[in-house]
Design an enzyme around this catalytic site. Structure first.
Site, PDB file in Angstrom:
ATOM      1  N   ALA A  81       0.801  -1.227   0.000  1.00 59.15           N
ATOM      2  CA  ALA A  81       0.000   0.000   0.000  1.00 59.15           C
ATOM      3  C   ALA A  81       0.831   1.273   0.000  1.00 59.15           C
ATOM      4  CB  ALA A  81      -0.939   0.000   1.207  1.00 59.15           C
ATOM      5  N   HIS A  82       1.954   1.270   0.707  1.00 60.05           N
ATOM      6  CA  HIS A  82       2.671   2.534   0.898  1.00 60.05           C
ATOM      7  C   HIS A  82       3.348   3.039  -0.367  1.00 60.05           C
ATOM      8  CE1 HIS A  82       7.014   1.250   1.204  1.00 60.05           C
ATOM      9  NE2 HIS A  82       6.431   0.074   1.360  1.00 60.05           N
TER      10      HIS A  82
ATOM     11  N   THR B  95      -5.274 -11.527  13.378  1.00 59.18           N
ATOM     12  CA  THR B  95      -6.319 -10.511  13.253  1.00 59.18           C
ATOM     13  C   THR B  95      -5.928  -9.462  12.221  1.00 59.18           C
ATOM     14  OG1 THR B  95      -6.973 -10.821  15.557  1.00 59.18           O
ATOM     15  CG2 THR B  95      -7.635  -8.760  14.504  1.00 59.18           C
TER      16      THR B  95
ATOM     17  N   CYS C 106      22.345  -0.754   1.208  1.00 61.58           N
ATOM     18  CA  CYS C 106      23.140  -0.921   2.421  1.00 61.58           C
ATOM     19  C   CYS C 106      22.644  -2.131   3.197  1.00 61.58           C
ATOM     20  CB  CYS C 106      23.042   0.324   3.298  1.00 61.58           C
ATOM     21  SG  CYS C 106      23.822   1.778   2.569  1.00 61.58           S
TER      22      CYS C 106
END
Length: 343
Positions: free
Chosen positions: A162-163, A199, A288
């Site tokens: 989503a991000h 959940t 990194c």
């Protein structure tokens, strides 16, 4: 003044996602509970599932919500022994045999049903032609920026996070045809149709659904066309300032917002630090790990040698990026480059 030019790492939270998440915070119940409060929470999850299905063109598919694309990749790929190219994200690379060749940025897929292939590369922005019958595709970087429909793709499974398109961090999804047999990686209460126990993160899922709808609407409205023009302005200005610059994937189809360019003799991580001090958030083409800087295998795979790959910088624009911000970046980068040459 800070300017954020690292949208491939994560995109700002969309207002639509924020609104949906705030509303979901007031929903008390557990989605697995049968009482009214539980049904209300379940309704939030199912609304988001329907929103994502519509946005990704998967009206008749199953969608399993996960903690992100990394978990979704594991659910899709574990134990399958699929082949892929070295350009895949680490979350995919961990599960595949990286034997597929890359020619001029394009991955040569010999047996789609035994292969995984990304839609778009996070470092270079290079897009891939996804063949019918492909087993798995990581569409994380491409969704909402380039056209994609699961129903016409002919792909067995796709996953996303989503991000990357303006939803919250910490939630993703795996999408596949109804009835597909998938072994759960997380055992427990049997949530998400028995494919992923635990959940559901109701608040984050609500944000993902709202962000997916908004992202698809922006794409349909042509919002990324303006961003592509800004990317081209950026590259022309950088090239004018430093004619030895190599633009990775410039002759291939790319994401509209992504420019990965190499400046010989100037390490990418040094550029990142210099630009950070100047007020700009960008990324290097190297990754990194455990405190050690490694040359990107992605850049090696697309034909750069180690010295070239070490000098890569990625600038990834967003829908809110302005031409003024792009030109300020170019000016700051040019000044830093001139100082380095004079040193």
């Amino acid at each position: 003044m800070r300017t954020y030019l690292d949208h491939n790492a994560t995109a700002p939270l969309r207002p639509e996602a924020r609104t949906a998440m705030l509303a979901a915070m007031d929903v008390v119940g557990n989605p697995s509970s049968v009482h009214a409060e539980g049904r209300a929470a379940k309704g939030v999850v199912e609304k988001a599932r329907a929103q994502l299905a519509e946005a990704v063109g998967a009206p008749n598919a199953d969608i399993v919500f996960t903690s992100g694309a990394t978990e979704a990749a594991a659910l899709a790929l574990a134990g399958r022994g699929l082949k892929a190219a070295p350009i895949e994200h680490d979350a995919v690379h961990a599960w595949i045999d990286p034997v597929l060749p890359v020619v001029d940025g394009a991955v040569m897929v010999d047996d789609p049903g035994a292969c995984a292939l990304q839609l778009a590369n996070s470092e270079t922005g290079i897009l891939q032609d996804l063949p019918q019958g492909l087993a798995v595709s990581d569409i994380t970087q491409g969704f909402g920026r380039v056209p994609f429909s699961f129903s016409w793709s002919g792909i067995g499974m796709v996953f996303l996070s989503a991000h990357k398109f303006g939803g919250p961090k910490g939630v993703g999804a795996l999408i596949f045809p109804q009835g597909t047999d998938i072994a759960s990686q997380i055992k427990g209460g049997g949530q998400e149709m028995g494919r992923r126990s635990g959940t559901e993160n109701v608040i984050a899922i609500a944000g993902m659904g709202a962000a997916a709808v908004a992202a698809q609407a922006d794409l349909a409205a042509g919002a990324w066309d303006r961003v592509a023009k800004l990317r081209n302005i950026l590259e022309k200005a950088i090239e004018a300032a430093e004619n030895s610059t190599i633009f990775v994937g410039k002759d291939q189809s790319r994401l509209p917002n992504t420019s990965c360019f190499v400046t010989p003799g100037w390490k990418g991580e040094t550029q990142v630090m210099a630009m950070d001090l100047a007020g700009f958030a960008v990324s290097a083409g190297s990754a990194c790990s455990s405190g050690k800087v490694k040359v990107s295998r992605v850049l090696r795979a697309v034909g750069l040698d180690d010295d070239q790959a070490a000098g890569a910088l990625r600038v990834s624009l967003g829908l809110d990026t302005t031409e003024e911000e792009v030109m300020r970046f170019v000016q700051a980068w040019t000044e830093k480059r001139a100082r380095r040459r004079a040193a």
